[in-house]
Design a protein around this motif. Structure first.
Motif, PDB file in Angstrom:
ATOM      1  N   SER A  18       7.627  52.520  39.345  1.00  0.00           N
ATOM      2  CA  SER A  18       8.516  53.679  39.161  1.00  0.00           C
ATOM      3  C   SER A  18       7.817  54.769  38.367  1.00  0.00           C
ATOM      4  O   SER A  18       7.863  55.951  38.720  1.00  0.00           O
ATOM      5  N   MET A 138       9.651  51.795  48.282  1.00  0.00           N
ATOM      6  CA  MET A 138      11.114  51.714  48.303  1.00  0.00           C
ATOM      7  C   MET A 138      11.561  50.475  49.072  1.00  0.00           C
ATOM      8  O   MET A 138      12.468  49.747  48.650  1.00  0.00           O
ATOM      9  N   TRP A 212      17.871  61.494  47.580  1.00  0.00           N
ATOM     10  CA  TRP A 212      18.941  60.928  46.762  1.00  0.00           C
ATOM     11  C   TRP A 212      19.839  60.021  47.596  1.00  0.00           C
ATOM     12  O   TRP A 212      20.436  59.070  47.084  1.00  0.00           O
ATOM     13  N   ALA A 215      18.125  56.824  47.375  1.00  0.00           N
ATOM     14  CA  ALA A 215      18.327  56.227  46.051  1.00  0.00           C
ATOM     15  C   ALA A 215      19.700  55.573  45.932  1.00  0.00           C
ATOM     16  O   ALA A 215      19.833  54.455  45.408  1.00  0.00           O
ATOM     17  N   SER A 218      19.796  52.446  48.100  1.00  0.00           N
ATOM     18  CA  SER A 218      18.925  51.401  47.566  1.00  0.00           C
ATOM     19  C   SER A 218      19.410  50.837  46.232  1.00  0.00           C
ATOM     20  O   SER A 218      19.454  49.629  46.033  1.00  0.00           O
ATOM     21  N   GLN A 219      19.718  51.744  45.302  1.00  0.00           N
ATOM     22  CA  GLN A 219      20.136  51.388  43.939  1.00  0.00           C
ATOM     23  C   GLN A 219      19.088  50.564  43.188  1.00  0.00           C
ATOM     24  O   GLN A 219      19.402  49.631  42.451  1.00  0.00           O
ATOM     25  N   SER A 223      13.613  53.664  43.556  1.00  0.00           N
ATOM     26  CA  SER A 223      14.149  54.700  44.442  1.00  0.00           C
ATOM     27  C   SER A 223      14.705  55.871  43.644  1.00  0.00           C
ATOM     28  O   SER A 223      14.555  57.032  44.039  1.00  0.00           O
ATOM     29  N   PHE A 224      15.328  55.594  42.500  1.00  0.00           N
ATOM     30  CA  PHE A 224      15.839  56.680  41.670  1.00  0.00           C
ATOM     31  C   PHE A 224      14.695  57.473  41.038  1.00  0.00           C
ATOM     32  O   PHE A 224      14.748  58.705  40.966  1.00  0.00           O
ATOM     33  N   SER A 227      13.145  59.629  43.756  1.00  0.00           N
ATOM     34  CA  SER A 227      14.005  60.757  44.100  1.00  0.00           C
ATOM     35  C   SER A 227      13.986  61.815  43.011  1.00  0.00           C
ATOM     36  O   SER A 227      13.956  63.021  43.301  1.00  0.00           O
TER      37      SER A 227
END
Length: 264
Positions: A18, A138, A212, A215, A218-219, A223-224, A227
C-alpha cells in the motif's frame, strides 16, 4: 489500535504494498504541479524534461503507446479468473470491474481517441507498470482476504454504483474530446460540453470515481491506498492541464476549475 471496520484487516505485506503504491503516485502528482510532466499527450516535450525527450531515441505513436500501456492491466484482470479460481461475489466483482475498465481503455485508444504526438519508451513503461502493478496487486490483495470474515460495513454495492458512474462519465468525456478534432488535425481546442464547462479534466474526475469504485468493492487497504494515490496524481495532472490551457488560450474561461467542480 483497532482497524477500521470497513476494511479487511491488513498484513505486513498489504501495508508494505500500500505504501509502495501510494507514495510514488503522490510524488508524481506533486511533480506535475511543479512542471515536471510525464511526457505524453499535450505535455509531450513540455517543461524541464523537454530536452531529454528530444534526445530519446525510442518513441511510439501515441495510439500504439496507449494501447501497450493499458493491455497488461487488462490481461492481469482476465488472467486472474484462471489463476485465482476462488469463489465469492466481492472477488468476482473486483476483477470483472478491473477487466472491463482496462478493456474499455484499450478500445478507446484504438477507436475513439485522436492523437497528435508520440510517446517516449520510458514514459510508456512507467505508466504501463503503474497500471499493471495496481491491477495485479488489487487482485492479489483481494485473494489474500479469502476466508476472512467480511467487514461489518459492506461497501461493495456503493462501489458498483461508483464504478458504473465513473466508467460511463469517463467514456462520455473521452468521446467529447475525440470530437474536437477532424481527421488528421493536430491542433488543440478548448473542450466544450458535459462537465467541460465547469472543469477542464472531467475525464480525470470520472477516472478517480472508477478507482474509488474498485476500492469500495474491494475494501482492502491496498485498494484504498491506490485510489487515494491515483486521486492525488490526477489532481496534480489536472492542475497542470488547466495551467497549460491558460497559457495557450487567451479566451480560456477563468471560472473553469481543474478537476473538482467549483472547488479545484
Amino acid at each position: 489500535m483497532s482497524w477500521v471496520k470497513f476494511l479487511f484487516p491488513p498484513s505486513m505485506f498489504v501495508i508494505a504494498t500500500s505504501l509502495a503504491s501510494f507514495t510514488p503516485l503522490v510524488i508524481s502528482g506533486l511533480s506535475e504541479i511543479r512542471g515536471k510532466h510525464l511526457q505524453y499527450s499535450k505535455f509531450f516535450g513540455v517543461g524541464s524534461q523537454a530536452s531529454a525527450v528530444a534526445e530519446s531515441k525510442v518513441k511510439f505513436s501515441s495510439r500504439a503507446g496507449m494501447v501497450m500501456v493499458y493491455t497488461p492491466a487488462f490481461l492481469a484482470g482476465i488472467s486472474s479468473f484462471v489463476i485465482f479460481p476462488d469463489v465469492g461475489l466481492r472477488f468476482l466483482l473486483l476483477r470483472s470491474a478491473i477487466s472491463i475498465h482496462f478493456f474499455k481503455r484499450v478500445l478507446e485508444s484504438l477507436f475513439v481517441h485522436k492523437y497528435s504526438g508520440e510517446m517516449p519508451f520510458d514514459t510508456m513503461i512507467v505508466i504501463l507498470l503503474s497500471y499493471f502493478s495496481a491491477s495485479a496487486l488489487m487482485i492479489f490483495n483481494q485473494h489474500l482476504t479469502m476466508g476472512l470474515p467480511e467487514p461489518p460495513v459492506d461497501l461493495k454495492y456503493p462501489g458498483i454504483l461508483l464504478f458504473l458512474i465513473g466508467i460511463s462519465g469517463n467514456f462520455y468525456h473521452h468521446y467529447l474530446l475525440s470530437k474536437l478534432r477532424s481527421k488528421g488535425a493536430k491542433e488543440y481546442k478548448i473542450p466544450k460540453g458535459g462537465l467541460f464547462d465547469i472543469v477542464i479534466c472531467p475525464h480525470y474526475l470520472f477516472e478517480v470515481l472508477v478507482f474509488w469504485g474498485f476500492a469500495f468493492i474491494s475494501q482492502t487497504l491496498y485498494s484504498f491506498s491506490c485510489s487515494l494515490g491515483t486521486s492525488f496524481y490526477l489532481l496534480g495532472r489536472s492542475y497542470a492541464t488547466r495551467r497549460w490551457y491558460l497559457s495557450k488560450f487567451e479566451d480560456f474561461p477563468k471560472g473553469v476549475k481543474a478537476m473538482i467542480p467549483f472547488v479545484f
